[in-house]
Design an enzyme around this catalytic site. Structure first.
Site, PDB file in Angstrom:
ATOM      1  N   ASN A 164      62.528 -67.606  -6.705  1.00 61.48           N
ATOM      2  CA  ASN A 164      62.345 -66.163  -6.750  1.00 61.48           C
ATOM      3  C   ASN A 164      61.142 -65.792  -7.613  1.00 61.48           C
ATOM      4  O   ASN A 164      60.133 -65.311  -7.125  1.00 61.48           O
ATOM      5  CB  ASN A 164      63.605 -65.476  -7.280  1.00 61.48           C
ATOM      6  N   THR A 165      61.233 -66.088  -8.915  1.00 58.53           N
ATOM      7  CA  THR A 165      60.200 -65.657  -9.852  1.00 58.53           C
ATOM      8  C   THR A 165      58.829 -66.223  -9.515  1.00 58.53           C
ATOM      9  O   THR A 165      57.810 -65.538  -9.689  1.00 58.53           O
ATOM     10  CB  THR A 165      60.593 -66.056 -11.288  1.00 58.53           C
TER      11      THR A 165
ATOM     12  N   LYS B 135      76.404 -68.050  -2.560  1.00 57.69           N
ATOM     13  CA  LYS B 135      75.857 -68.881  -3.633  1.00 57.69           C
ATOM     14  C   LYS B 135      76.614 -68.572  -4.921  1.00 57.69           C
ATOM     15  O   LYS B 135      76.626 -67.433  -5.385  1.00 57.69           O
ATOM     16  CB  LYS B 135      74.369 -68.619  -3.826  1.00 57.69           C
TER      17      LYS B 135
ATOM     18  N   ALA C 185      65.894 -73.024  -9.075  1.00 59.06           N
ATOM     19  CA  ALA C 185      65.455 -72.564 -10.403  1.00 59.06           C
ATOM     20  C   ALA C 185      64.388 -73.467 -10.999  1.00 59.06           C
ATOM     21  O   ALA C 185      64.463 -74.690 -10.908  1.00 59.06           O
ATOM     22  CB  ALA C 185      66.614 -72.440 -11.390  1.00 59.06           C
ATOM     23  N   GLY C 186      63.385 -72.818 -11.599  1.00 58.15           N
ATOM     24  CA  GLY C 186      62.385 -73.518 -12.380  1.00 58.15           C
ATOM     25  C   GLY C 186      61.063 -73.778 -11.695  1.00 58.15           C
ATOM     26  O   GLY C 186      60.087 -74.137 -12.341  1.00 58.15           O
TER      27      GLY C 186
ATOM     28  N   GLY D 170      63.728 -68.913 -13.934  1.00 62.11           N
ATOM     29  CA  GLY D 170      62.615 -68.046 -14.285  1.00 62.11           C
ATOM     30  C   GLY D 170      61.593 -68.651 -15.222  1.00 62.11           C
ATOM     31  O   GLY D 170      60.650 -67.968 -15.637  1.00 62.11           O
TER      32      GLY D 170
END
Length: 257
Positions: free
Chosen positions: A209-210, A100, A187-188, A161
């Site tokens: 992830n977050t 990635k 993301a997001g 994040g």
């Protein structure tokens, strides 16, 4: 669920949810979340995760590369050269060629530097890497990255994040419609409904992830995300009803008493 395999660079996956390996309370919790999410692929930030030091807890002792496909990433890289060098080291260390790529513009937004991203993508593809690429939600750059040989396009839903969800569904839908390779929102995502929206737009997968790692109960959130991705994909394949300006009765009008 119908048989609906995700193919990335010739590799088959039954799960369309990819999770990260950062911000968890421990590697053990990370592993439990990955299993609860039904994930088959995990991203690994090479600059931030312990893979080799036996004197400290190692990711590989909990999230085994025999159980999960590792996707090395270039988190923390701000130039094309830096990103290319990092992934070449990853290939030397672990033999990984499915990677990635992300090249960031600044620390405040972690927004991708698209000019540098395209430069790095071309260099990596020429060097034999299979590149999944984090990018802005710009359909023009998404097409350029695909033309450069990237095997998956990964537009951001919103800032890394942030948990703000899908901020520009129109552009992501345009990217989905034009792409011949998988499109994965990266993301997001903040909660399960965000993941479902990404899949309902027609994306092939979601990376997060977050949203899991910083949930009050990461394992339960991982399960929620698993079901959200499945539900969103099934809804997309089923084809939603058309939107109407006025009411439309559920019962037929014919045969009324």
């Amino acid at each position: 669920m119908t048989d609906d395999t995700l193919i990335i660079a010739g590799r088959a996956f039954t799960s369309r949810l990819i999770i990260g390996t950062g911000k968890y309370a421990s590697y053990a919790q990370n592993a439990e979340a990955a299993r609860a999410a039904g994930a088959e692929m995990v991203t690994v930030a090479l600059r931030r995760v312990n893979l080799s030091n036996p004197d400290e807890d190692r990711l590989t002792d909990h999230v085994s590369p025999d159980e999960f496909t590792y996707l090395p990433n270039t988190a923390g890289c701000y130039t094309a050269d830096e990103a290319v060098r990092t992934l070449r080291l990853a290939r030397e260390a672990g033999g990984w060629d499915l990677v990635k790529l992300e090249v960031l513009a600044d620390q405040k937004t972690l927004y991708p530097d698209m000019e540098a991203t395209l430069e790095a993508a071309k260099a990596l593809v020429a060097d034999g890497f299979q590149v999944m690429v984090y990018c802005s939600d710009d359909p023009v750059y998404a097409r350029k990255l695909e033309d450069a040989g990237c095997c998956a396009i990964m537009p951001l839903g919103s800032l890394i994040g942030s948990g703000l969800g899908i901020q520009n569904p129109l552009n992501i839908r345009l990217i989905v419609e034009q792409s011949r390779v998988p499109v994965i929102v990266d993301a997001g995502v903040g909660t399960a409904s965000d993941a479902a929206v990404a899949m309902e737009i027609g994306c092939d997968g979601v990376l997060m992830n977050t949203a899991i790692a910083e949930a009050q109960d990461p394992i339960r959130m991982a399960r929620a995300m698993k079901h959200a991705v499945i539900a969103g994909r099934e809804a997309y394949l089923a084809g939603r009803m058309s939107k109407k300006r006025y009411a439309d009765p559920s019962s037929p009008l014919a045969g009324l008493i």
